[in-house]
Design a protein around this motif. Structure first.
Motif, PDB file in Angstrom:
ATOM      1  N   GLU A 160      48.801 -24.196   4.661  1.00  0.00           N
ATOM      2  CA  GLU A 160      47.629 -23.660   5.361  1.00  0.00           C
ATOM      3  C   GLU A 160      46.802 -22.750   4.466  1.00  0.00           C
ATOM      4  N   THR A 161      47.450 -22.127   3.508  1.00  0.00           N
ATOM      5  CA  THR A 161      46.748 -21.166   2.641  1.00  0.00           C
ATOM      6  C   THR A 161      46.011 -21.848   1.490  1.00  0.00           C
ATOM      7  N   PHE A 162      46.287 -23.151   1.297  1.00  0.00           N
ATOM      8  CA  PHE A 162      45.650 -23.857   0.182  1.00  0.00           C
ATOM      9  C   PHE A 162      44.273 -24.357   0.599  1.00  0.00           C
ATOM     10  N   LEU A 169      32.367 -28.759   3.404  1.00  0.00           N
ATOM     11  CA  LEU A 169      31.874 -27.380   3.413  1.00  0.00           C
ATOM     12  C   LEU A 169      32.633 -26.464   2.470  1.00  0.00           C
ATOM     13  N   GLY A 170      33.706 -26.970   1.864  1.00  0.00           N
ATOM     14  CA  GLY A 170      34.415 -26.228   0.834  1.00  0.00           C
ATOM     15  C   GLY A 170      35.232 -25.048   1.292  1.00  0.00           C
ATOM     16  N   LYS A 171      35.360 -24.846   2.598  1.00  0.00           N
ATOM     17  CA  LYS A 171      36.054 -23.642   3.058  1.00  0.00           C
ATOM     18  C   LYS A 171      36.859 -23.880   4.339  1.00  0.00           C
ATOM     19  N   LEU A 172      37.090 -25.130   4.674  1.00  0.00           N
ATOM     20  CA  LEU A 172      37.773 -25.438   5.941  1.00  0.00           C
ATOM     21  C   LEU A 172      39.233 -25.824   5.759  1.00  0.00           C
ATOM     22  N   GLY A 173      39.796 -25.506   4.587  1.00  0.00           N
ATOM     23  CA  GLY A 173      41.216 -25.784   4.378  1.00  0.00           C
ATOM     24  C   GLY A 173      41.433 -26.960   3.461  1.00  0.00           C
ATOM     25  N   ASN A 174      42.201 -27.925   3.948  1.00  0.00           N
ATOM     26  CA  ASN A 174      42.514 -29.101   3.138  1.00  0.00           C
ATOM     27  C   ASN A 174      42.722 -30.312   4.047  1.00  0.00           C
ATOM     28  N   LYS A 175      43.080 -31.443   3.463  1.00  0.00           N
ATOM     29  CA  LYS A 175      43.180 -32.684   4.237  1.00  0.00           C
ATOM     30  C   LYS A 175      44.297 -32.651   5.281  1.00  0.00           C
ATOM     31  N   ASP A 176      45.300 -31.797   5.096  1.00  0.00           N
ATOM     32  CA  ASP A 176      46.425 -31.719   6.040  1.00  0.00           C
ATOM     33  C   ASP A 176      46.289 -30.554   7.019  1.00  0.00           C
ATOM     34  N   GLN A 177      45.511 -29.565   6.650  1.00  0.00           N
ATOM     35  CA  GLN A 177      45.324 -28.359   7.470  1.00  0.00           C
ATOM     36  C   GLN A 177      43.821 -28.066   7.537  1.00  0.00           C
ATOM     37  N   PHE A 178      43.162 -28.620   8.520  1.00  0.00           N
ATOM     38  CA  PHE A 178      41.704 -28.526   8.605  1.00  0.00           C
ATOM     39  C   PHE A 178      41.313 -27.616   9.762  1.00  0.00           C
ATOM     40  N   GLN A 179      40.548 -26.588   9.455  1.00  0.00           N
ATOM     41  CA  GLN A 179      40.175 -25.615  10.482  1.00  0.00           C
ATOM     42  C   GLN A 179      39.276 -26.239  11.550  1.00  0.00           C
TER      43      GLN A 179
END
Length: 349
Positions: A160-162, A169-179
């Motif tokens: 989640e921290t990655f 948008l460059g700031k919504l997390g990653n492909k596995d943990q998307f805000q």
């Protein structure tokens, strides 16, 4: 003898004229047939070949798909030409039989290069709230199951921290943990704030607005056309000629900042000043909010770990959705070159 020669000449001219007339009729019929086929292709049914494995195992690389362009509203052609030598036409849309819904496998114009067509599964529609936790999609706080033929190919899970740099948008997390993100809906009013300007620029451009950044008296227009995607499309025609790839990309990228004036909304490193942004000639800072003009959708590949989808490039405007994938009329294993007979006639679900 002179009379006989005239008769022979007349007969030859008559035969020649008949052949020319017959050839003209055949060419006319062929032309009409081509027009009919092209009209059907761009309005009712269209065939596609799948070059990537992002939808495996629902759709396999090398599947030849038939898409229904009628179900979501038939459209007349909006462009004529070959490759990049073309011009746009006013397009007419007919009424839809249904709207795209969650679970449909849709065919659409790629937002970062509308000349390319993508096939993905619609997972969220206008007004939906989407979130991804531990690879599981949640729509409006309810889990959305992986399709029957969907899969994950990577055993690891991103933390989640990655923060993945190339994510939307460059700031919504990653492909596995998307805000959490709300899919825009026609009529939505989005407040003009410095924190969400990148999102606003995306939506404004896809809505069809002109967005310009003013700096030192110069105009820098934003565009959704990604030079990397333009290069990839052009490179598909290298088998005709083998030019220098670096030169081709250099020519394409010369129109983009810093060599040119075009800006890409996903490459804004520093938060732009609203006072320097114009939408259709009006300062964005003079607006309280922006009203969304279109409905938007979110699509992802069934092969979740190996899919370039909305997690990376964002929303799909309703008018970019061309149709629904129906079945594969042929399939070939691109590694071996042999047909996959068991996939011929396979219905896409």
């Amino acid at each position: 003898k002179i009379g006989s020669a005239k008769r022979i000449l007349f007969i030859n001219l008559y035969i020649m004229n008949s052949r020319i007339k017959k050839s003209f009729i055949e060419l006319k019929s062929l032309f009409l047939l081509i027009i009919i086929i092209l009209t059907i292709k761009v309005t009712i049914f269209e065939m596609y070949i799948v070059p990537t494995g992002s939808m495996e195992n629902t759709i396999m690389t090398g599947d030849f798909l038939v898409g229904n362009r009628f179900v979501y509203g038939m459209r007349t052609p909006d462009r004529v030409g070959i490759m990049d030598v073309s011009f746009n036409l006013p397009s007419l849309k007919f009424p839809s039989f249904k709207e795209p819904k969650r679970g449909d496998v849709i065919i659409f114009k790629f937002p970062r290069d509308p000349r390319q067509k993508y096939v993905k599964r619609c997972v969220a529609g206008p007004g939906d709230m989407l979130e991804i936790k531990d690879k599981v999609i949640y729509i409006n706080n309810e889990s959305y199951d992986l399709p029957a033929n969907g899969k994950f190919v990577l055993p690891n899970m991103l933390s989640e921290t990655f923060n993945q740099n190339d994510i939307f948008l460059g700031k919504l997390g990653n492909k596995d943990q998307f805000q959490k993100i709300r899919i825009p809906k026609k009529g939505d009013k989005i407040a003009i704030e410095s924190d969400n300007l990148q999102l606003l620029i995306h939506i404004m451009l896809l809505d069809g607005n002109d967005v310009v950044l003013m700096s030192d008296g110069k105009k820098y227009p934003f565009t959704m056309d990604d030079p990397n995607e333009l290069f990839r499309r052009k490179s598909m025609f290298w088998f005709f000629k083998r030019p220098n790839p670096s030169k081709i990309f250099s020519n394409i990228s010369s129109d983009y900042f810093p060599r040119g004036n075009f800006l890409l909304p996903w490459q804004i490193n520093n938060r732009p000043n609203p006072d320097n942004l114009l939408i259709n000639g009006v300062q964005i800072s003079d607006m309280q909010s922006y009203e969304v003009k279109k409905d938007y959708y979110w699509a992802m590949g069934d092969n979740r770990d190996d899919s370039l989808d909305s997690r990376y490039w964002g929303f799909i405007p309703r008018d970019f959705i061309l149709g629904e994938a129906l079945f594969s009329w042929f399939s070939i294993n691109l590694k071996t070159g042999f047909p996959r007979f068991n996939r011929i006639g396979n219905v896409i679900q």
